[in-house]
Design an enzyme around this catalytic site. Structure first.
Site, PDB file in Angstrom:
ATOM      1  N   ARG A  55      46.277 -67.766  95.916  1.00 54.61           N
ATOM      2  CA  ARG A  55      46.086 -66.308  96.053  1.00 54.61           C
ATOM      3  C   ARG A  55      47.343 -65.555  95.612  1.00 54.61           C
ATOM      4  O   ARG A  55      47.261 -64.447  95.097  1.00 54.61           O
ATOM      5  CB  ARG A  55      45.697 -65.941  97.487  1.00 54.61           C
ATOM      6  CG  ARG A  55      46.729 -66.310  98.530  1.00 54.61           C
ATOM      7  CD  ARG A  55      46.381 -65.745  99.900  1.00 54.61           C
ATOM      8  NE  ARG A  55      47.219 -66.347 100.932  1.00 54.61           N
ATOM      9  CZ  ARG A  55      47.498 -65.781 102.091  1.00 54.61           C
ATOM     10  NH1 ARG A  55      46.999 -64.589 102.380  1.00 54.61           N
ATOM     11  NH2 ARG A  55      48.258 -66.391 102.969  1.00 54.61           N
TER      12      ARG A  55
ATOM     13  N   SER B 163      45.917 -59.673 102.298  1.00 57.74           N
ATOM     14  CA  SER B 163      45.604 -61.105 102.348  1.00 57.74           C
ATOM     15  C   SER B 163      45.179 -61.670 100.992  1.00 57.74           C
ATOM     16  O   SER B 163      45.512 -62.794 100.658  1.00 57.74           O
ATOM     17  CB  SER B 163      44.472 -61.354 103.348  1.00 57.74           C
ATOM     18  OG  SER B 163      44.869 -60.919 104.624  1.00 57.74           O
TER      19      SER B 163
ATOM     20  N   GLU C  24      31.482 -55.083 101.921  1.00 56.65           N
ATOM     21  CA  GLU C  24      31.558 -55.977 100.752  1.00 56.65           C
ATOM     22  C   GLU C  24      30.369 -55.821  99.809  1.00 56.65           C
ATOM     23  O   GLU C  24      30.510 -55.934  98.590  1.00 56.65           O
ATOM     24  CB  GLU C  24      31.650 -57.440 101.224  1.00 56.65           C
ATOM     25  CG  GLU C  24      32.919 -57.763 102.012  1.00 56.65           C
ATOM     26  CD  GLU C  24      32.851 -57.341 103.473  1.00 56.65           C
ATOM     27  OE1 GLU C  24      31.770 -56.946 103.939  1.00 56.65           O
ATOM     28  OE2 GLU C  24      33.901 -57.402 104.154  1.00 56.65           O
TER      29      GLU C  24
ATOM     30  N   PHE D 109      32.823 -63.688 102.595  1.00 54.02           N
ATOM     31  CA  PHE D 109      32.252 -62.333 102.543  1.00 54.02           C
ATOM     32  C   PHE D 109      31.834 -61.989 101.108  1.00 54.02           C
ATOM     33  O   PHE D 109      30.808 -61.339 100.887  1.00 54.02           O
ATOM     34  CB  PHE D 109      33.243 -61.305 103.073  1.00 54.02           C
ATOM     35  CG  PHE D 109      33.807 -61.669 104.417  1.00 54.02           C
ATOM     36  CD1 PHE D 109      32.985 -62.134 105.427  1.00 54.02           C
ATOM     37  CD2 PHE D 109      35.172 -61.585 104.670  1.00 54.02           C
ATOM     38  CE1 PHE D 109      33.495 -62.496 106.665  1.00 54.02           C
ATOM     39  CE2 PHE D 109      35.692 -61.938 105.903  1.00 54.02           C
ATOM     40  CZ  PHE D 109      34.857 -62.395 106.901  1.00 54.02           C
TER      41      PHE D 109
ATOM     42  N   HIS E 197      40.925 -67.297 100.440  1.00 56.11           N
ATOM     43  CA  HIS E 197      40.547 -67.880 101.734  1.00 56.11           C
ATOM     44  C   HIS E 197      39.269 -68.714 101.651  1.00 56.11           C
ATOM     45  O   HIS E 197      38.389 -68.619 102.499  1.00 56.11           O
ATOM     46  CB  HIS E 197      40.410 -66.794 102.801  1.00 56.11           C
ATOM     47  CG  HIS E 197      41.720 -66.163 103.169  1.00 56.11           C
ATOM     48  ND1 HIS E 197      42.490 -65.471 102.262  1.00 56.11           N
ATOM     49  CD2 HIS E 197      42.405 -66.131 104.334  1.00 56.11           C
ATOM     50  CE1 HIS E 197      43.580 -65.038 102.860  1.00 56.11           C
ATOM     51  NE2 HIS E 197      43.569 -65.433 104.105  1.00 56.11           N
TER      52      HIS E 197
ATOM     53  N   ASP F 118      41.901 -69.212 111.675  1.00 50.18           N
ATOM     54  CA  ASP F 118      40.796 -68.257 111.870  1.00 50.18           C
ATOM     55  C   ASP F 118      39.485 -68.961 112.223  1.00 50.18           C
ATOM     56  O   ASP F 118      38.588 -68.351 112.807  1.00 50.18           O
ATOM     57  CB  ASP F 118      40.586 -67.395 110.617  1.00 50.18           C
ATOM     58  CG  ASP F 118      41.507 -66.181 110.602  1.00 50.18           C
ATOM     59  OD1 ASP F 118      42.217 -65.969 111.608  1.00 50.18           O
ATOM     60  OD2 ASP F 118      41.521 -65.462 109.588  1.00 50.18           O
TER      61      ASP F 118
ATOM     62  N   ARG G 268      44.177 -69.794 100.728  1.00 53.85           N
ATOM     63  CA  ARG G 268      45.186 -69.123 101.523  1.00 53.85           C
ATOM     64  C   ARG G 268      46.498 -69.904 101.579  1.00 53.85           C
ATOM     65  O   ARG G 268      47.586 -69.319 101.560  1.00 53.85           O
ATOM     66  CB  ARG G 268      44.663 -68.945 102.949  1.00 53.85           C
ATOM     67  CG  ARG G 268      45.740 -68.499 103.930  1.00 53.85           C
ATOM     68  CD  ARG G 268      45.173 -68.238 105.320  1.00 53.85           C
ATOM     69  NE  ARG G 268      46.248 -67.795 106.208  1.00 53.85           N
ATOM     70  CZ  ARG G 268      46.789 -68.550 107.145  1.00 53.85           C
ATOM     71  NH1 ARG G 268      46.375 -69.788 107.345  1.00 53.85           N
ATOM     72  NH2 ARG G 268      47.769 -68.076 107.901  1.00 53.85           N
TER      73      ARG G 268
END
Lengths: 313, 292
Positions: A7, A34, A55, A80, A106, A114, A164
Site C-alpha cells: 500500500r 490507510s 463505497e 469493502f 488491506h 482488526d 497492509r
C-alpha cells in the site's frame, strides 16, 4: 532485505502518476490515511475526492469521472471495494467497460488485529468472475509500482490487490510487469509452486528449505490473475508434472482455481491448492496469522513435501 | 404542483404544438416497440415522454452524428427499464434509424432490454440495476467542473428507485459538492412493480428529504411542457446547489387502458391492446391538429 507494504508503494506511485498525468483523479471512502491515497490528496487536493463512508456510491462516481475523460483510481479496503460494492462495479463499471482502476488495500489475513470482518479472503474470486475485469496481485513494493503505472495503459476496468503489512522487497527496479504474463522466479524440476502476492516470497523461501531435502521446486510469480498466463502454466505443468498454488485468499475461486481451470482443460496434473480453507480470519499479528493459517515458509515446505510423497506413493 | 416562482419560458404556440406532436409520435413508437418485442416496461416508459422530449428537442446540446462530442450535455437514464422511451427519442433525434426500434430485445439487436452503452449510440452508460445513475451523474458533473466544461448533466430517476440506499449516498454527495451543473428529475408516478410507492415503502415527503440533503427542489406537472421547461431553466440558473425536479406523472400516460395500472409496469401490450392504444394516440394527434 527491505520491507515495504505494497500500500505504501501504491501511495508513492500515485503521486508520481499525478505529477505526470493531469487526467488522473483519486477517490477514497474515508480511509485515505490507510490506503495511502492521502499522499496524492496532499499534493493534488483539487483532484482528490473523498466520498465518505459510501463505497458503492464511490464506485459509480468513479464511473462518471471516467465518462468525463478522467482516469479514476479508487481505493478503500479490499473487502469493502469488492464485497460491498460488487454489483455497482459489475453494472456501472465492468458492463460498460468503463476505465476505472480499483486499487484496494488491506487484502487477506495480514490485515491482522482488526480481525475477520476486515480480512478479505474473497476479493480475487469476486473480481475474477466479472467479465472485462483485469485482476493483478503484486508480490512486493517494486511490482506494485510497476502495476500501478502499467494499468494506465489498459483501457478498461482493473482490480489491484495490495496489503497492509510490510513485506520483503524481492525484485529490483529492472523487474518488468506484463499483463497476462507470469514469471519464473526460481528454476526447478520436481514441482512447480505458483504463488501470488506476499506468498511469492514465502514460496521462494520454502523452495530453499525443499532444496535441502533434495526437492527441486520451480517458483512462479503469478501476479496477473486475469488474464492468466496459460502458456506458462502449461509449460511448468509439463516440465514438473505437479503443481502447488499458494495465495493469501480462499482456496475457492482464487489463484488455485484459476490455475486448475487452465490445466484441467489442457495438461491435467495433480494440483495442491494452499490458501484459506473455507473459513474466516481472526485477530492477531500479521506474522502470527500467516503461521496460524499455514501460509508461512515452513508450512508451505511441509505441504509441498507431503503432497509429493502422496503422489509418489 | 405549480412552481412557486416559475421562470417564463420563451416558446411559441407553434413550437409547443410541435413538442406535443413529438410526444405523441414517441408514444406510438414506444407502444409499437413493446408490442413487437412482446415484453418490456410500458408504464414507466410512457410516463417520462414529455421529460425526454423537453430535454432532447428543446434543452440539451448534442450531435447525433458525433455521439461522443465533448461539449454535449449528458443524460443518464437511471431508471433503465424505461429504455424504450430513450431509444424512441434517440432514434427520433437521429442517433440511429427508426427501423432499429422494431428489433428491441431481440437476439442480435443493438437495442438491449436495458440501456447498453456498448451497443447503442447516444447511451452514455449502461443502466438497469437501480440506484446507480445519480452517483454516475455526480462523477460526470464533478469531472466536467474539473475540466471547466459548460456541459450539463441530467439524470432521470424512478420513484420506486428512491428506495435504494445508494440514491441517498449519491444525493448527499451532490449536495456536498454543490453540483449546480447537475439536474435530477424524478418520474413520480407513484407506482412500482408490487403496488403504490406510498404503500410498498413510502419515499414521502420527498421534497423535504432532498432539501435537507442540500438540493434546490421543484415540484411540477411532469406532462406539462411549459412547467418542465421552466423548471429546467430554473435548474440552469441556480448556482451553488444541484436541482431536483419532482415531476408528478401518470404511469402509462397517454393510453387510457395503461394509465395508473400497476400491471403495466413490466408488461407489453398484446395485439388487442396495441390496436386500442394506437387508435387512441391517433385520435390525440387529430385533436392536436384541429385545436392545437
Amino acid at each position: 532485505m527491505d520491507r515495504v507494504a505494497t500500500r505504501d508503494a501504491y501511495g508513492e506511485a500515485l503521486v508520481e502518476l499525478g505529477e505526470k498525468y493531469s487526467n488522473i483523479v483519486v477517490l477514497d471512502a474515508d480511509l485515505s490515511g490507510s490506503t495511502r491515497t492521502s499522499k496524492f490528496a496532499r499534493k493534488f487536493p483539487e483532484r482528490f475526492f473523498n466520498m465518505g463512508v459510501a463505497e458503492q456510491n464511490m464506485m459509480v462516481t468513479a464511473a462518471g469521472f471516467a465518462l468525463a475523460g478522467f482516469i479514476p483510481y479508487v481505493s478503500t479496503f479490499a473487502i469493502f471495494a469488492t464485497g460491498r460494492a460488487w454489483e455497482p462495479i459489475r453494472q456501472s463499471i465492468a458492463y460498460s467497460n468503463i476505465n476505472v482502476k480499483i486499487v484496494a488495500s488491506h487484502a487477506g489475513i495480514t490485515v491482522g488485529e482488526d480481525g475477520g470482518s476486515h480480512q478479505s479472503i474473497e476479493d480475487i474470486a469476486l473480481m475474477r468472475v466479472i467479465p472485462n475485469m483485469y485482476v493483478f496481485v503484486p508480490a512486493d513494493a517494486v511490482e506494485t509500482k510497476k502495476i500501478i503505472k502499467k494499468i494506465m495503459e489498459i483501457d478498461g476496468p482493473c482490480y489491484v490487490r495490495t496489503g497492509r503489512s510490510k513485506v520483503p522487497v524481492i525484485f529490483d527496479n529492472s523487474y518488468e510487469f506484463t499483463p497476462g504474463k507470469g514469471k519464473i522466479v526460481r528454476e526447478g524440476k520436481d514441482v512447480a509452486i505458483i504463488a501470488t502476492g506476499i506468498e511469492v516470497y514465502e514460496s521462494l523461501k520454502a523452495a530453499e528449505i525443499l532444496e535441502k531435502k533434495g526437492i527441486s521446486a520451480l517458483v512462479v510469480n503469478m501476479s496477473s490473475i486475469k488474464p492468466i498466463d496459460r502458456e506458462l502454466i502449461e509449460e511448468v505443468a509439463e516440465r514438473t508434472g505437479k503443481i502447488v498454488t499458494v495465495e493469501e485468499h480462499s482456496i475457492y475461486g482464487g489463484l488455485g482455481s484459476a490455475v486448475s481451470e487452465v490445466i484441467g482443460e489442457t495438461k491435467p496434473v495433480p494440483v495442491k491448492i494452499i490458501g484459506i480453507r473455507d473459513r474466516f480470519g481472526i485477530s492477531g499479528k500479521a506474522e502470527e496469522l500467516v503461521r496460524y493459517f499455514k501460509l508461512d515458509t515452513e508450512s508451505i515446505a511441509r505441504e509441498v513435501e507431503s503432497f509429493l510423497s502422496r503422489i509418489n506413493d | 404542483m405549480e412552481i412557486e416562482n416559475p421562470l417564463p419560458v420563451d416558446i411559441s404556440r407553434q413550437e409547443l404544438i410541435n413538442l406535443k406532436q413529438k410526444a405523441i409520435t414517441i408514444r406510438k413508437k414506444i407502444v409499437k416497440m413493446l408490442y413487437l418485442a412482446g415484453s418490456g416496461h410500458t408504464g414507466g416508459s410512457l410516463s417520462i415522454v414529455e421529460i425526454l422530449v423537453s430535454l432532447y428537442f428543446k434543452v440539451m446540446k448534442y450531435d447525433p452524428r458525433n455521439p461522443q462530442w465533448e461539449e454535449r450535455d449528458r443524460l443518464i437514464l437511471s431508471k433503465g427499464h424505461a429504455a424504450p422511451a430513450l431509444y424512441a427519442v434517440l432514434s427520433e433525434a437521429g442517433f440511429f434509424s427508426e427501423e432499429d426500434l422494431w428489433t428491441l430485445r431481440k437476439l442480435g439487436s443493438h437495442l438491449q432490454g436495458h440501456p447498453d452503452s456498448k451497443a447503442t449510440p447516444g447511451v452514455e452508460i449502461s443502466t438497469g440495476s437501480l440506484g446507480q445513475g445519480l452517483g454516475i451523474a455526480n462523477g460526470l458533473a464533478l469531472g466536467l467542473k474539473l475540466k471547466k466544461s459548460s456541459s450539463r448533466v441530467y439524470v432521470i430517476l424512478g420513484d420506486g428507485e428512491m428506495q435504494e440506499g445508494m440514491v441517498w449516498e449519491a444525493a448527499m454527495a451532490s449536495g456536498h459538492y454543490r453540483l449546480d451543473n447537475l439536474c435530477a428529475i424524478l418520474d413520480n408516478n407513484n407506482l412500482q412493480i408490487d403496488g403504490k410507492v406510498s404503500d410498498i415503502m413510502s419515499i414521502y415527503p420527498i421534497e423535504d428529504k432532498l432539501r435537507a440533503f442540500g438540493w434546490n427542489v421543484l415540484t411540477i406537472d411532469g406532462h406539462d411542457f411549459e412547467s418542465i421547461l421552466s423548471a429546467l431553466k430554473i435548474a440552469e440558473k441556480t448556482k451553488g446547489k444541484p436541482t431536483f425536479i419532482v415531476a408528478k406523472t401518470v404511469k402509462g400516460k397517454g393510453v387510457s387502458i395503461f394509465e395508473n395500472k400497476v400491471k403495466y409496469h413490466g408488461v407489453a401490450p398484446n395485439e388487442e391492446e396495441y390496436r386500442i392504444a394506437m387508435e387512441e394516440l391517433k385520435q390525440q394527434e387529430e385533436e392536436l391538429r384541429k385545436y392545437g
